[in-house]
Design a protein around this motif. Structure first.
Motif, PDB file in Angstrom:
ATOM      1  N   LYS A 149      10.384  -7.879   2.508  1.00  0.00           N
ATOM      2  CA  LYS A 149      10.160  -6.919   4.234  1.00  0.00           C
ATOM      3  C   LYS A 149       9.932  -5.520   4.001  1.00  0.00           C
ATOM      4  O   LYS A 149      10.658  -4.903   3.374  1.00  0.00           O
ATOM      5  CB  LYS A 149      11.289  -7.391   4.926  1.00  0.00           C
ATOM      6  N   TYR A 150       8.611  -5.147   4.592  1.00  0.00           N
ATOM      7  CA  TYR A 150       8.468  -3.831   4.394  1.00  0.00           C
ATOM      8  C   TYR A 150       8.012  -3.303   5.766  1.00  0.00           C
ATOM      9  O   TYR A 150       7.388  -3.904   6.571  1.00  0.00           O
ATOM     10  CB  TYR A 150       7.419  -3.706   3.473  1.00  0.00           C
ATOM     11  N   ILE A 151       8.023  -2.301   6.069  1.00  0.00           N
ATOM     12  CA  ILE A 151       7.530  -1.271   7.241  1.00  0.00           C
ATOM     13  C   ILE A 151       6.273  -0.526   7.028  1.00  0.00           C
ATOM     14  O   ILE A 151       5.891   0.040   6.085  1.00  0.00           O
ATOM     15  CB  ILE A 151       8.520  -0.268   7.564  1.00  0.00           C
ATOM     16  N   ARG A 152       5.127  -1.023   7.856  1.00  0.00           N
ATOM     17  CA  ARG A 152       3.883  -0.303   7.666  1.00  0.00           C
ATOM     18  C   ARG A 152       3.519   0.372   9.150  1.00  0.00           C
ATOM     19  O   ARG A 152       3.502  -0.576  10.047  1.00  0.00           O
ATOM     20  CB  ARG A 152       2.841  -1.043   7.011  1.00  0.00           C
ATOM     21  N   ASP A 153       3.299   1.719   9.323  1.00  0.00           N
ATOM     22  CA  ASP A 153       3.091   2.149  10.727  1.00  0.00           C
ATOM     23  C   ASP A 153       3.993   1.725  11.714  1.00  0.00           C
ATOM     24  O   ASP A 153       3.755   1.261  12.674  1.00  0.00           O
ATOM     25  CB  ASP A 153       1.674   1.601  10.786  1.00  0.00           C
ATOM     26  N   GLY A 154       5.263   1.649  11.271  1.00  0.00           N
ATOM     27  CA  GLY A 154       6.306   1.443  12.286  1.00  0.00           C
ATOM     28  C   GLY A 154       6.525  -0.065  12.589  1.00  0.00           C
ATOM     29  O   GLY A 154       7.338  -0.534  13.513  1.00  0.00           O
ATOM     30  N   ARG A 155       5.714  -0.995  12.013  1.00  0.00           N
ATOM     31  CA  ARG A 155       5.859  -2.407  12.178  1.00  0.00           C
ATOM     32  C   ARG A 155       6.360  -3.156  10.926  1.00  0.00           C
ATOM     33  O   ARG A 155       6.034  -2.914   9.789  1.00  0.00           O
ATOM     34  CB  ARG A 155       4.433  -2.953  12.637  1.00  0.00           C
ATOM     35  N   GLU A 156       7.256  -4.488  11.223  1.00  0.00           N
ATOM     36  CA  GLU A 156       7.706  -4.918   9.873  1.00  0.00           C
ATOM     37  C   GLU A 156       6.752  -6.249   9.629  1.00  0.00           C
ATOM     38  O   GLU A 156       6.145  -6.660  10.304  1.00  0.00           O
ATOM     39  CB  GLU A 156       9.072  -5.788  10.403  1.00  0.00           C
ATOM     40  N   TYR A 157       6.654  -6.214   8.288  1.00  0.00           N
ATOM     41  CA  TYR A 157       5.844  -7.313   7.673  1.00  0.00           C
ATOM     42  C   TYR A 157       6.723  -7.929   6.598  1.00  0.00           C
ATOM     43  O   TYR A 157       7.685  -7.441   6.030  1.00  0.00           O
ATOM     44  CB  TYR A 157       4.610  -6.778   7.116  1.00  0.00           C
ATOM     45  N   VAL A 158       6.291  -8.924   6.093  1.00  0.00           N
ATOM     46  CA  VAL A 158       7.021 -10.098   5.041  1.00  0.00           C
ATOM     47  C   VAL A 158       5.952 -10.378   4.029  1.00  0.00           C
ATOM     48  O   VAL A 158       4.841 -11.009   4.634  1.00  0.00           O
ATOM     49  CB  VAL A 158       7.825 -11.229   5.748  1.00  0.00           C
ATOM     50  N   THR A 159       6.194 -10.498   2.947  1.00  0.00           N
ATOM     51  CA  THR A 159       5.133 -10.889   1.815  1.00  0.00           C
ATOM     52  C   THR A 159       5.912 -11.577   0.799  1.00  0.00           C
ATOM     53  O   THR A 159       7.107 -11.116   0.773  1.00  0.00           O
ATOM     54  CB  THR A 159       4.240  -9.824   1.528  1.00  0.00           C
ATOM     55  N   SER A 160       5.255 -12.158  -0.159  1.00  0.00           N
ATOM     56  CA  SER A 160       5.918 -12.885  -1.233  1.00  0.00           C
ATOM     57  C   SER A 160       5.132 -12.318  -2.403  1.00  0.00           C
ATOM     58  O   SER A 160       4.109 -12.239  -2.367  1.00  0.00           O
ATOM     59  CB  SER A 160       5.771 -14.328  -1.227  1.00  0.00           C
ATOM     60  N   GLN A 180       0.683  -1.204   0.018  1.00  0.00           N
ATOM     61  CA  GLN A 180       0.001  -0.014   0.042  1.00  0.00           C
ATOM     62  C   GLN A 180       0.726   1.242   0.051  1.00  0.00           C
ATOM     63  O   GLN A 180       2.018   1.218   0.247  1.00  0.00           O
ATOM     64  CB  GLN A 180      -0.922  -0.123   1.178  1.00  0.00           C
ATOM     65  N   THR A 181       0.311   2.364  -0.393  1.00  0.00           N
ATOM     66  CA  THR A 181       0.810   3.544  -0.256  1.00  0.00           C
ATOM     67  C   THR A 181       1.214   3.802   1.088  1.00  0.00           C
ATOM     68  O   THR A 181       0.690   3.664   2.178  1.00  0.00           O
ATOM     69  CB  THR A 181      -0.103   4.863  -0.611  1.00  0.00           C
ATOM     70  N   GLY A 182       2.490   4.200   1.259  1.00  0.00           N
ATOM     71  CA  GLY A 182       3.173   4.531   2.689  1.00  0.00           C
ATOM     72  C   GLY A 182       4.040   3.391   3.067  1.00  0.00           C
ATOM     73  O   GLY A 182       4.937   3.563   4.068  1.00  0.00           O
ATOM     74  N   ASP A 183       4.077   2.132   2.557  1.00  0.00           N
ATOM     75  CA  ASP A 183       4.821   1.172   2.926  1.00  0.00           C
ATOM     76  C   ASP A 183       6.362   1.386   2.587  1.00  0.00           C
ATOM     77  O   ASP A 183       6.709   2.250   1.364  1.00  0.00           O
ATOM     78  CB  ASP A 183       4.382  -0.056   2.242  1.00  0.00           C
ATOM     79  N   ILE A 184       7.278   1.029   3.513  1.00  0.00           N
ATOM     80  CA  ILE A 184       8.726   1.257   3.266  1.00  0.00           C
ATOM     81  C   ILE A 184       9.347  -0.165   2.962  1.00  0.00           C
ATOM     82  O   ILE A 184       9.416  -0.882   3.921  1.00  0.00           O
ATOM     83  CB  ILE A 184       9.381   1.787   4.132  1.00  0.00           C
TER      84      ILE A 184
END
Length: 407
Positions: A261-272, A226-230
């Motif tokens: 691996k991306y950051i959203r709202d300060g939390r780390e997430y992983v996706t394929s 999404q918009t804003g993900d790092i």
């Protein structure tokens, strides 16, 4: 009018007559002729072109094998190494100039920038040198001379060559299938600024900020970005910046599945993500045009203007159902920017008339009053990260992430 003539250079890299040159050397030409070192002239076949890197492969033919240049490894070059630039500056054939590698991984401005990291040299490169080889002292091709940095149109001590590591990669694809297929995520990315890094808990700006997703069916959209993900890692390797991400994804095979691996709202997430095919430069208008909506159908009806917070320096209005529909907001929400004060914080942020403010510092904005209330709690030195919806002529609605620090 009379036909225009131009001169460029190239290098034979295979005994069968395959030649590496710049795309801009042959672009738009009705006829291309190749004159070799022995004075003979040939009409080449265009094997393939790659506008993204400004490289092209053409082929000349004869009964006997051609003498050819051996490709070297540009990754082994060090700043200070001696190099020779060979070409036809001003039509002066077989000219050789000498210099050193002044810098590596140099980025210049232009639409091809994500795919071009140049070798910089002070070997003289002038009009007509484009497409010619940059060679080391063993005679190996370590670059393809492509650009100069100049205020006069002529050599000013700074020239740029595409490294052989990139040229070989593009050459092999063009010879094999006539085009270059690049991996594709389907996102617009931009650098992570210090305010965005601080808002997301990063110690320093790093990674690639997702400004918007190209379309709902893109690989990134299907993976939930999404918009804003790092995006901070790809297949376990850190992402330095937005250029790094674009270049690395483009170098990967179409259809490959990568882990992000991306950051959203300060939390780390992983996706394929399963990579798609990057549209060619000719088919794509990927850089958003920074225009407000045009035409009667894109203009919202006039509303009573309401002043925005003085710290922002913008006039705001409520969002109408018409605007929500045009910008695909999904609901009537946000605050429309009507006017921007000169030298204001809004101008510094990059806000434009017609933008709709959707969130500020992760807080959803549903009306101009929300913006006012939020800015009342901000002080000088506070960071502001804003997501806006923007209508781009010829591209359609998109999202943009704006950031700054209140002066």
């Amino acid at each position: 009018g009379r036909p225009r003539r131009g001169t460029g250079s190239g290098v034979i890299v295979d005994p069968e007559g395959y030649i590496l040159t710049n795309y801009h050397v042959i672009r738009g030409a009705s006829t291309v002729r190749v004159k070799t070192f022995d004075g003979k002239t040939y009409v080449p076949e265009v094997i393939g072109v790659d506008p993204e890197t400004d490289l092209a492969v053409i082929k000349i033919s004869r009964g006997d094998p051609f003498p050819y240049a051996r490709m070297g490894d540009s990754n082994k070059l060090r700043v200070g190494d001696w190099v020779l630039a060979i070409g036809s500056p001003f039509g002066l054939e077989q000219t050789v100039t000498a210099g050193i590698i002044s810098a590596k991984d140099r980025v210049t401005d232009g639409e091809n920038a994500p795919f071009q990291r140049f070798l910089q040299t002070d070997a003289a490169i002038n009009p007509g040198n484009s497409g010619g080889p940059l060679v080391n002292l063993m005679g190996e091709v370590v670059g393809i001379n492509t650009q100069i940095s100049t205020s006069t149109g002529y050599f000013n001590g700074v020239g740029f060559a595409l490294p052989s590591s990139l040229a070989v990669e593009v050459y092999n694809q063009l010879v094999r299938r006539g085009r270059v297929a690049r991996g594709y995520l389907g996102v617009y990315v931009k650098p992570v600024t210090p305010p965005i890094a601080r808002l997301n808990g990063l110690k320093e700006p790093q990674g690639a900020l997702v400004e918007s997703v190209t379309d709902p069916e893109s690989p990134a959209a299907r993976a939930g970005l999404q918009t804003g993900d790092i995006i901070v890692e790809i297949d376990g390797e850190p992402v330095r910046d937005s250029r790094d991400l674009t270049r690395r994804v483009a170098s990967m095979d179409v259809g490959r599945t990568v882990r992000l691996k991306y950051i959203r709202d300060g939390r780390e997430y992983v996706t394929s993500v399963k990579l798609g095919v990057r549209p060619s430069l000719a088919d794509r208008r990927e850089e958003p045009l920074r225009d407000e909506p045009r035409g009667k159908n894109a203009q919202p009806p006039e509303e009573k203007k309401s002043s925005g917070p003085s710290r922002l320096g913008a006039t705001l209005e409520p969002v109408t159902p018409h605007v929500a529909d045009v910008l695909k907001l999904g609901a009537v929400r946000g605050a429309i920017v009507r006017e921007i004060e000169e030298e204001s914080f809004a101008e510094t942020l990059g806000l434009m008339p017609g933008d709709v403010i959707l969130s500020i510092n992760r807080v959803e904005i549903r009306s101009p009053e929300d913006v006012k209330r939020l800015f009342e709690g901000l002080r000088s030195g506070d960071d502001v990260v804003m997501i806006v919806a923007r209508a781009n002529r010829g591209v359609g609605p998109s999202r943009s992430v704006l950031s700054g620090t209140i002066p």
